[in-house]
Design a protein around this motif. Structure first.
Motif, PDB file in Angstrom:
ATOM      1  N   GLY A 137       1.138  -0.614  -0.176  1.00 46.04           N
ATOM      2  CA  GLY A 137       0.259   0.070  -0.269  1.00 46.04           C
ATOM      3  C   GLY A 137       0.874   1.381   0.254  1.00 46.04           C
ATOM      4  N   VAL A 138       1.969   1.266   0.835  1.00 48.95           N
ATOM      5  CA  VAL A 138       2.432   2.115   0.776  1.00 48.95           C
ATOM      6  C   VAL A 138       3.874   2.571  -0.864  1.00 48.95           C
ATOM      7  CG1 VAL A 138       4.921   3.632   2.294  1.00 48.95           C
ATOM      8  CG2 VAL A 138       3.171   2.003   3.075  1.00 48.95           C
ATOM      9  N   ALA A 139       3.949   1.858  -1.106  1.00 49.67           N
ATOM     10  CA  ALA A 139       4.939   2.021  -2.845  1.00 49.67           C
ATOM     11  C   ALA A 139       4.130   1.688  -3.330  1.00 49.67           C
ATOM     12  CB  ALA A 139       5.396   0.162  -2.857  1.00 49.67           C
ATOM     13  N   LEU A 140       2.774   1.837  -3.397  1.00 50.49           N
ATOM     14  CA  LEU A 140       1.465   2.577  -4.471  1.00 50.49           C
ATOM     15  C   LEU A 140       1.501   3.544  -3.976  1.00 50.49           C
ATOM     16  CD1 LEU A 140      -0.361  -0.708  -4.442  1.00 50.49           C
ATOM     17  CD2 LEU A 140       1.754  -0.230  -6.706  1.00 50.49           C
ATOM     18  N   LEU A 141       1.131   4.706  -2.510  1.00 49.80           N
ATOM     19  CA  LEU A 141       0.639   5.644  -2.475  1.00 49.80           C
ATOM     20  C   LEU A 141       1.704   6.567  -2.731  1.00 49.80           C
ATOM     21  CD1 LEU A 141      -1.442   7.882  -0.903  1.00 49.80           C
ATOM     22  CD2 LEU A 141       0.633   6.929   0.790  1.00 49.80           C
ATOM     23  N   VAL A 142       3.086   6.097  -2.846  1.00 51.45           N
ATOM     24  CA  VAL A 142       4.676   7.013  -3.125  1.00 51.45           C
ATOM     25  C   VAL A 142       4.404   7.216  -4.524  1.00 51.45           C
ATOM     26  CG1 VAL A 142       7.181   7.122  -3.238  1.00 51.45           C
ATOM     27  CG2 VAL A 142       5.381   6.759  -0.557  1.00 51.45           C
ATOM     28  N   ASN A 143       4.402   6.033  -5.650  1.00 47.70           N
ATOM     29  CA  ASN A 143       5.235   5.317  -6.324  1.00 47.70           C
ATOM     30  C   ASN A 143       3.470   6.211  -7.535  1.00 47.70           C
ATOM     31  OD1 ASN A 143       7.720   4.913  -7.532  1.00 47.70           O
ATOM     32  ND2 ASN A 143       6.507   2.803  -7.344  1.00 47.70           N
ATOM     33  N   PHE A 144       1.993   6.447  -7.081  1.00 49.89           N
ATOM     34  CA  PHE A 144       0.768   7.191  -8.044  1.00 49.89           C
ATOM     35  C   PHE A 144       0.281   8.005  -7.352  1.00 49.89           C
ATOM     36  CE2 PHE A 144       1.473   2.443  -8.673  1.00 49.89           C
ATOM     37  CZ  PHE A 144       2.050   2.416 -10.516  1.00 49.89           C
ATOM     38  N   LEU A 145       0.728   8.106  -6.236  1.00 47.77           N
ATOM     39  CA  LEU A 145      -0.043   9.568  -5.494  1.00 47.77           C
ATOM     40  C   LEU A 145       1.119  10.933  -5.427  1.00 47.77           C
ATOM     41  CD1 LEU A 145      -2.464   8.769  -3.271  1.00 47.77           C
ATOM     42  CD2 LEU A 145      -2.903   9.443  -5.429  1.00 47.77           C
ATOM     43  N   LEU A 146       2.237  10.704  -4.943  1.00 42.10           N
ATOM     44  CA  LEU A 146       3.432  11.433  -4.398  1.00 42.10           C
ATOM     45  C   LEU A 146       4.075  11.559  -5.695  1.00 42.10           C
ATOM     46  CD1 LEU A 146       4.166  10.267  -0.563  1.00 42.10           C
ATOM     47  CD2 LEU A 146       2.211  11.273  -1.860  1.00 42.10           C
ATOM     48  N   VAL A 147       5.175  10.882  -6.269  1.00 41.73           N
ATOM     49  CA  VAL A 147       6.102  10.599  -7.474  1.00 41.73           C
ATOM     50  C   VAL A 147       5.624  11.451  -8.890  1.00 41.73           C
ATOM     51  CG1 VAL A 147       7.311   9.881  -9.309  1.00 41.73           C
ATOM     52  CG2 VAL A 147       7.203   8.506  -6.884  1.00 41.73           C
ATOM     53  N   PRO A 148       3.960  11.182  -8.605  1.00 37.81           N
ATOM     54  CA  PRO A 148       3.784  12.329 -10.017  1.00 37.81           C
ATOM     55  C   PRO A 148       3.773  13.412  -9.915  1.00 37.81           C
ATOM     56  CG  PRO A 148       2.277  10.026  -9.828  1.00 37.81           C
ATOM     57  CD  PRO A 148       3.074  10.484  -8.814  1.00 37.81           C
TER      58      PRO A 148
END
Length: 322
Positions: free
Chosen positions: A73-84
């Motif tokens: 969940g954390v990895a998906l949050l970082v990759n798709f909500l924070l990084v873009p």
């Protein structure tokens, strides 16, 4: 202080990848026809790498990894909500006067890697089984979000056909996965579990060689792109460097906040750092034909990624608890 054998092995792999960068660039510069020939084999090498990574991961370990829903969940949050937003802001800051290259770079920044990040995770001593569980989720999420990303970065100027998404999902994920699963099952049944485990270890050892071949092919095929767009290349270089620095700091902060163990911390760092240029280049060339500046931005980001991931591997290994 003497280096441990593991460190010696990682040093050898790092030099192997850096040598592939320089050899590929030299071949592309001196022998353009040979460089184009190398570029024609990128897809095959990438598919081979994906297969090796799937084949080398034990199925029971992946099932266990899916239990770590907190990390996923954390990895998906970082990759798709924070990084873009970070990637989009950096691309606009550095390439606002070059809209087509800005679109290409933003697409590159917004797409987490679904293949070779796992190879570098292995080299850095990260949690490979957990990373394998991330692959289908990263793949599905970025392909589903691609039309939205494309409209966002192009201000609704371009659109993408849904058929391109389904075809890419089938070719770059389902077929290598199915082949790896079927072959593993056959080998386990016909030759026994011990033989399968030994072959999987051989697959692990082949990953750095396959990575090096892929690097050589990419640099050999695309070194001319740097010369063609030399005027913008410096700004693009700066943008990619700032992005890599920002995402490294982001992954360090998230890893510390979540108090991850080293294997999880290394995996998070790699999945946040590595981008999916080959897949996005394939999808973008199908969705937006005749836009070489967009392709050039994707390729340039990819050219800089391997040295960055090699350095990142060394940084992680230096910080690894003994």
């Amino acid at each position: 202080m003497l280096m441990r054998p593991a460190h010696l092995a990682q040093t050898g792999v790092s030099f192997l990848l850096l040598a592939a960068v320089f050899i590929g660039a030299a071949v592309g510069q001196v022998l353009p026809e040979a460089g184009r020939w190398l570029g024609g084999h990128i897809d095959a090498t990438l598919l081979a790498l994906i297969f090796l990574l799937f084949f080398g991961v034990r199925a029971d370990a992946v099932v266990t990894a899916f239990r770590n829903l907190r990390f996923i969940g954390v990895a998906l949050l970082v990759n798709f909500l924070l990084v873009p937003p970070i990637g989009y802001g950096i691309s606009r800051l550095f390439l606002d006067m070059h809209p087509w290259m800005q679109i290409g770079l933003a697409i590159y920044f917004m797409s987490p890697c679904t293949d070779w990040f796992l190879g570098f995770t292995r080299l850095a001593g990260g949690n490979v089984a957990l990373g394998a569980a991330l692959i289908p989720l990263n793949m599905a999420a970025q392909l589903l979000l691609y039309p939205f990303y494309l409209q966002l970065v192009s201000h609704n100027v371009v659109h993408v056909d849904a058929a391109v998404i389904s075809d890419t999902m089938l070719r770059w994920f389902m077929l290598p996965l199915l082949l790896a699963v079927v072959l593993s099952g056959l080998l386990s049944t016909l030759l026994g579990l011990d033989t399968l485990r030994r072959l999987q270890r051989y697959a692990d050892k082949a990953v750095p060689l396959c990575l090096a071949l892929l690097v050589l092919e990419i640099f050999g095929a695309n070194v001319a792109v740097i010369q063609t767009h030399a005027m913008v290349f410096t700004r693009l270089l700066a943008a990619v460097f700032v992005f890599f620095a920002a995402t490294y700091l982001l992954s360090e902060a998230v890893g510390r906040i979540c108090r991850y163990s080293y294997p999880e911390h290394a995996l998070l760092t790699m999945t946040v750092a590595a981008r999916n240029a080959p897949l996005m280049l394939t999808v973008t060339m199908a969705a937006l034909p005749g836009q070489p500046l967009i392709y050039a931005a994707l390729v340039m980001g990819m050219l800089l990624e391997f040295p960055h991931l090699t350095v990142l591997t060394r940084l992680l290994l230096r910080a690894r608890p003994r």
